[in-house]
Design an enzyme around this catalytic site. Structure first.
Site, PDB file in Angstrom:
ATOM      1  N   ARG A   1       0.808  -1.227   0.000  1.00  0.00           N
ATOM      2  CA  ARG A   1       0.000   0.000   0.000  1.00  0.00           C
ATOM      3  C   ARG A   1       0.837   1.271   0.000  1.00  0.00           C
ATOM      4  NH1 ARG A   1      -4.155  -0.717   4.772  1.00  0.00           N
ATOM      5  NH2 ARG A   1      -2.717  -2.351   5.453  1.00  0.00           N
TER       6      ARG A   1
ATOM      7  N   ASN B   1      -5.080  -5.615  20.255  1.00  0.00           N
ATOM      8  CA  ASN B   1      -3.740  -6.180  20.257  1.00  0.00           C
ATOM      9  C   ASN B   1      -2.792  -5.351  19.391  1.00  0.00           C
ATOM     10  OD1 ASN B   1      -1.574  -8.056  20.468  1.00  0.00           O
ATOM     11  ND2 ASN B   1      -2.212  -8.994  18.537  1.00  0.00           N
TER      12      ASN B   1
ATOM     13  N   THR C   1      37.957  44.477  -2.560  1.00  0.00           N
ATOM     14  CA  THR C   1      36.734  44.110  -3.268  1.00  0.00           C
ATOM     15  C   THR C   1      37.034  43.681  -4.705  1.00  0.00           C
ATOM     16  OG1 THR C   1      35.369  45.598  -1.957  1.00  0.00           O
ATOM     17  CG2 THR C   1      34.563  45.054  -4.160  1.00  0.00           C
TER      18      THR C   1
END
Length: 469
Positions: free
Chosen positions: A27, A182, A418
């Site tokens: 499933r 159960n 930079t």
């Protein structure tokens, strides 16, 4: 509580655990064996084995069938000592237990039967079940079902002992009215269990060998059987994707609550997803839409801001991560460090107080305490074949849009300008600049614009003539 209220065992016997994990799980509609579908980042089977491990079992057996090799490997990852037994044909639960006969033969102790697709039974419940063996030959784990439906029913006698278990398909109308159900989990003397299993037949609606039949057989010999009750949520089995999603939701709700009661703040707890092993310190703050994959620990006072994903990472005390940050396996964020928006850290350490606040990738690197990585910093760690490391010293400043071509190092208190591409080591306190010189060509911008416009106009005219406009 126990239906027969057995006293706690004063001299616990050795325990052998058998986990049944042979089912295909049709499933689930998946190539992955059912017991390997994860909850909170861990296979269902792993949750069951981890609970069993708290009993300190002398023997552990896992019965495999569909996807045997993968299931066996997953079991070994949790409990390396687990023995793997193959059930080549699935003929019922009693048949499955007997596939692991060798794990019980000659064992002077109790056998505990668990299921790989029932991941929520707590360690405390298992301890109560085993303890109930003090006053009964077999102890069965049961629960009061809200909707008994397909569950087997526990039929009790006048003295409150378990008389028999009846499968729903074989039950009478009166037995179907019973709400005590159960779980399939039981504990029994190992030798007694083996002997009874050999007597189990298959004269039932399914034509299978039911483990539950051992109760009737034991009672026929005058043996005592009892039921130990737990919350229904602990016995939840997972058979399809909808039940898997529900199980995940239940696990997450419980884990979030435990975290918040332990001192964690979650601003939108329903959007936070934790893993089975997530560790969160006190006064940790977690924003909305944060995902913790396995292997994450977050120290006291740290903040994980919105839309972060963490996996295999350690976050130090008082650190700030996010928003929109990703910590990959091997990320180590030091105390008080900052990892900002759209920053990714992989197999790298940021020292105490270090900062990578924007648009940065740091991989296979060591960043010293107090260093600052500007926006767009990238450690270029992969050459197409091998990974290489970058080391950035304490207090170093890495300017915006810097690329560091590993292997390379930047010294303590060094400054990288930079837009620099670093290909050689930078000494301590040095300034590194690596840029192509800028050239301004008067009038070239106007001429380039005219050329590009003429090209586009010609293309448009051609498309119009071909009927494509």
């Amino acid at each position: 509580m126990s239906a027969s209220s057995p006293a706690p065992r004063s001299d616990p016997r050795p325990v052998a655990v058998i986990v049944l994990a042979a089912g295909k799980g049709t499933r689930m509609r998946s190539a992955l064996p059912k017991v390997l579908h994860p909850i909170a980042g861990r296979p269902m089977l792993g949750h069951a084995l981890a609970a069993a491990a708290t009993l300190g079992p002398r023997r552990v057996a896992v019965v495999v069938g569909h996807g045997a090799e993968a299931v066996g490997a997953a079991a070994g990852a949790v409990l390396p000592e687990a023995r793997i037994f193959l059930q080549s044909e699935q003929k019922g639960t009693a048949h499955a237990v007997l596939a692991a006969r060798a794990a019980l033969e000659g064992f002077a102790g109790d056998a505990l039967i668990l299921y790989g697709d029932t991941p929520f039974i707590s360690a405390a419940t298992l301890a109560r079940l085993v303890a109930a063996r003090a006053d009964a030959d077999i102890a069965v784990l049961g629960f009061e079902a809200e909707e008994p439906g397909r569950y087997g029913r526990l039929v009790m006698d006048a003295d409150g002992m378990l008389d028999r278990i009846v499968e729903a398909k074989d039950a009478t109308e009166a037995e179907l009215a019973i709400r005590l159900c159960n779980s399939g989990v039981l504990a029994a003397d190992a030798a007694t269990l083996l002997r009874l299993l050999d007597r189990v037949g298959c004269d039932n609606a399914q034509g299978e060998f039911y483990l539950t039949d051992v109760i009737g057989l034991a009672r026929g010999e005058g043996r005592a059987c009892c039921a130990v009750l737990c919350d229904e949520a602990e016995t939840m089995g997972i058979n399809d994707r909808a039940e898997l999603a529900r199980a995940e939701a239940l696990w997450q709700a419980r884990a979030r609550r435990e975290a918040m009661l332990g001192g964690v703040t979650m601003t939108a707890p329903e959007t936070v997803f934790l893993a089975w092993d997530t560790v969160l310190g006190r006064d940790v703050t977690i924003g909305p839409n944060v995902v913790f994959a396995p292997g994450v620990s977050v120290a006291d006072g740290a903040e994980i801001r919105a839309f972060c994903h963490l996996e295999g990472a350690v976050v130090g005390e008082g650190a700030i991560v996010g928003p929109f940050a990703r910590l990959r396996p091997g990320a180590r964020i030091g105390a008080g460090a900052h990892v900002g928006n759209f920053v990714e850290i992989k197999n790298a350490s940021l020292g105490a107080g270090a900062k990578a606040n924007h648009l940065t990738y740091v991989g296979d690197a060591l960043v010293g305490a107090g260093a600052n990585l500007g926006a767009g910093t990238i450690t270029c760690n992969y050459d197409g074949f091998d990974k290489h490391r970058t080391e950035i010293g304490e207090g170093a400043f890495i300017g915006v849009n810097t690329a560091l071509i590993a292997p390379v190092s930047v010294g303590a208190n060094a400054y990288v300008a930079t837009g620099t591409v670093i290909t050689r080591d930078v000494p301590d306190e040095a300034l590194a600049i690596a840029r192509v010189p800028q050239e301004n060509r008067e009038g070239s911008g106007r001429r380039l614009r005219q050329t590009l416009k003429a090209r586009k106009d010609a293309r448009n005219r051609k498309n119009a003539g071909d009927g494509k406009a």
